[in-house]
Design an enzyme around this catalytic site. Structure first.
Site, PDB file in Angstrom:
ATOM      1  CG  ASP A  10      -5.198  -5.937   1.876  1.00  0.00           C
ATOM      2  OD1 ASP A  10      -5.932  -6.148   0.900  1.00  0.00           O
ATOM      3  OD2 ASP A  10      -4.488  -6.827   2.391  1.00  0.00           O
ATOM      4  CB  SER A  11      -8.959  -8.181   3.149  1.00  0.00           C
ATOM      5  OG  SER A  11      -7.856  -8.838   2.564  1.00  0.00           O
ATOM      6  CB  CYS A  37      -7.621  -4.615  -1.048  1.00  0.00           C
ATOM      7  SG  CYS A  37      -8.617  -6.115  -1.084  1.00  0.00           S
ATOM      8  CD  GLU A  74      -3.792 -11.842   6.246  1.00  0.00           C
ATOM      9  OE1 GLU A  74      -3.585 -11.671   7.460  1.00  0.00           O
ATOM     10  OE2 GLU A  74      -3.807 -10.904   5.417  1.00  0.00           O
ATOM     11  CB  CYS A 122      -4.360 -10.949  -4.768  1.00  0.00           C
ATOM     12  SG  CYS A 122      -4.542 -11.090  -2.974  1.00  0.00           S
ATOM     13  CG  HIS A 144      -2.720 -11.173   0.877  1.00  0.00           C
ATOM     14  ND1 HIS A 144      -3.719 -10.241   0.801  1.00  0.00           N
ATOM     15  CD2 HIS A 144      -2.663 -11.559   2.187  1.00  0.00           C
ATOM     16  CE1 HIS A 144      -4.268 -10.084   1.995  1.00  0.00           C
ATOM     17  NE2 HIS A 144      -3.636 -10.871   2.857  1.00  0.00           N
TER      18      HIS A 144
HETATM   19  N1  DGL Z   1      -5.060  -8.350  -0.700  1.00  0.00           N
HETATM   20  C1  DGL Z   1      -6.402  -8.626  -1.150  1.00  0.00           C
HETATM   21  C2  DGL Z   1      -6.506  -8.374  -2.661  1.00  0.00           C
HETATM   22  O1  DGL Z   1      -5.677  -7.673  -3.213  1.00  0.00           O
HETATM   23  C3  DGL Z   1      -6.779  -9.985  -0.649  1.00  0.00           C
HETATM   24  C4  DGL Z   1      -8.207 -10.233  -0.620  1.00  0.00           C
HETATM   25  C5  DGL Z   1      -8.742 -11.241   0.340  1.00  0.00           C
HETATM   26  O2  DGL Z   1      -8.816 -10.927   1.521  1.00  0.00           O
HETATM   27  O3  DGL Z   1      -9.187 -12.307  -0.083  1.00  0.00           O
HETATM   28  O4  DGL Z   1      -7.405  -8.830  -3.321  1.00  0.00           O
END
Ligand code: DGL
Length: 284
Positions: free
Chosen positions: A10-11, A74, A155, A188, A190
């Site tokens: 993931d990011s 992600c 985050e 997302c 997150h």
């Molecule tokens: N968890 C990522 C997603 O599902 C977040 C993306 C981001 O870094 O903006 O899209």
């Protein structure tokens, strides 16, 4: 059978919400996770950058950590770079969260159901959820909304705070009160971390976490490729481009509070600088 770990990425720390479901649903599988915490968020970046960052991560997991399969935990990367990564690494199965989630959710939804999808700018701009869901169930009423402030707040660990409540209301009040959605997809990885806050604000909403929905798809892919693991002990490994306090806290929280693994299970946590990795490439 294959006892190598499954690679997740993931990011940032959002993909860890998928790990919780993985440990519950496929407890025999070892996990190797990478979170690009130094470069998060991806959702407001260009597709070119999202693709080149995710190529570096896939290279790390596939060639340096020898994972047997990749799960793109992600939605942003799944909706902008999945086919690109599948083309780069044809030798291993790669599954993105968005495609199986959209198809499964649409199949389970009723005609005329008013569904909200929230995600990053890149995910919403891709229209991937809507296109896949309408293809399965054309009678749905779908409303999408980009929520770019959620990821940086999460985050930073700003979750239980009056500011987060204001941001939730800013983004979701129009979906709930104007579009009159009854179901909300957390598009997302997150966002499950603020699901309780959303629920508190809109108790009548049915909230769907795609990470939970895709577990049968991961299991089917492991089975189809004959790479399920046995029940022997595995070491779960967690890497991040920046070992932020929140990332470390989240990983420990999953294992200590959730008590998903027995006490013998080892967890490795390490910072990795992707820019210094040797790129092995695939002969292209
Ligand atoms: N968890 C990522 C997603 O599902 C977040 C993306 C981001 O870094 O903006 O899209």
């Amino acid at each position: 059978m294959d006892n190598r770990n499954v690679g997740f990425f993931d990011s940032g720390l959002g993909g860890l919400t998928c790990i919780i479901h993985m440990l519950k649903n496929l407890p025999n599988e070892g996990i190797t996770y990478f979170g690009d915490t130094a470069r998060t968020p991806y959702g407001s970046k260009s597709i070119d950058n999202i693709q080149s960052f995710s190529l570096q991560i896939a290279e790390f997991l596939v060639r340096h950590k020898n994972v047997k399969m990749l799960v793109i935990a992600c939605n942003t990367i799944s909706s902008t770079a999945m086919e690109y990564l599948q083309m780069k690494y044809p030798e291993i199965p790669i599954i993105g969260i968005t495609e199986p989630a959209a198809q499964r959710i649409a199949a389970q939804s009723s005609e005329g159901e008013r569904i909200g999808i929230i995600g990053t700018q890149a995910t919403v701009a891709s229209n991937m959820y809507e296109n896949l869901m309408y293809a399965v169930n054309p009678e749905l009423e779908i409303f999408s909304k980009a929520c770019p402030m959620f990821v940086p707040f999460i985050e930073e660990g700003i979750i239980n705070s009056p500011i987060m409540r204001e941001v939730i209301k800013l983004y979701l009040d129009p979906l709930v009160y104007e579009d009159k959605i009854s179901t909300l997809i957390l598009g997302c990885t997150h966002y499950p971390l603020i699901a309780d806050q959303i629920k508190k604000e809109y108790p009548h909403l049915k909230i769907i976490d795609p990470a939970e929905i895709i577990m049968p798809s991961i299991s089917e892919m492991l089975e189809a490729n004959d790479i399920m693991a046995d029940s022997s002990r595995k070491t779960d490994k967690f890497y991040a481009s920046d070992l932020s306090d929140n990332f470390v806290y989240m990983v420990r929280n999953i294992f200590e509070i959730e008590g998903m693994r027995d006490s013998l299970n080892e967890i490795e946590l390490e910072a990795v600088d992707l820019d210094t990795l040797e790129y092995c490439g695939n002969g292209e």
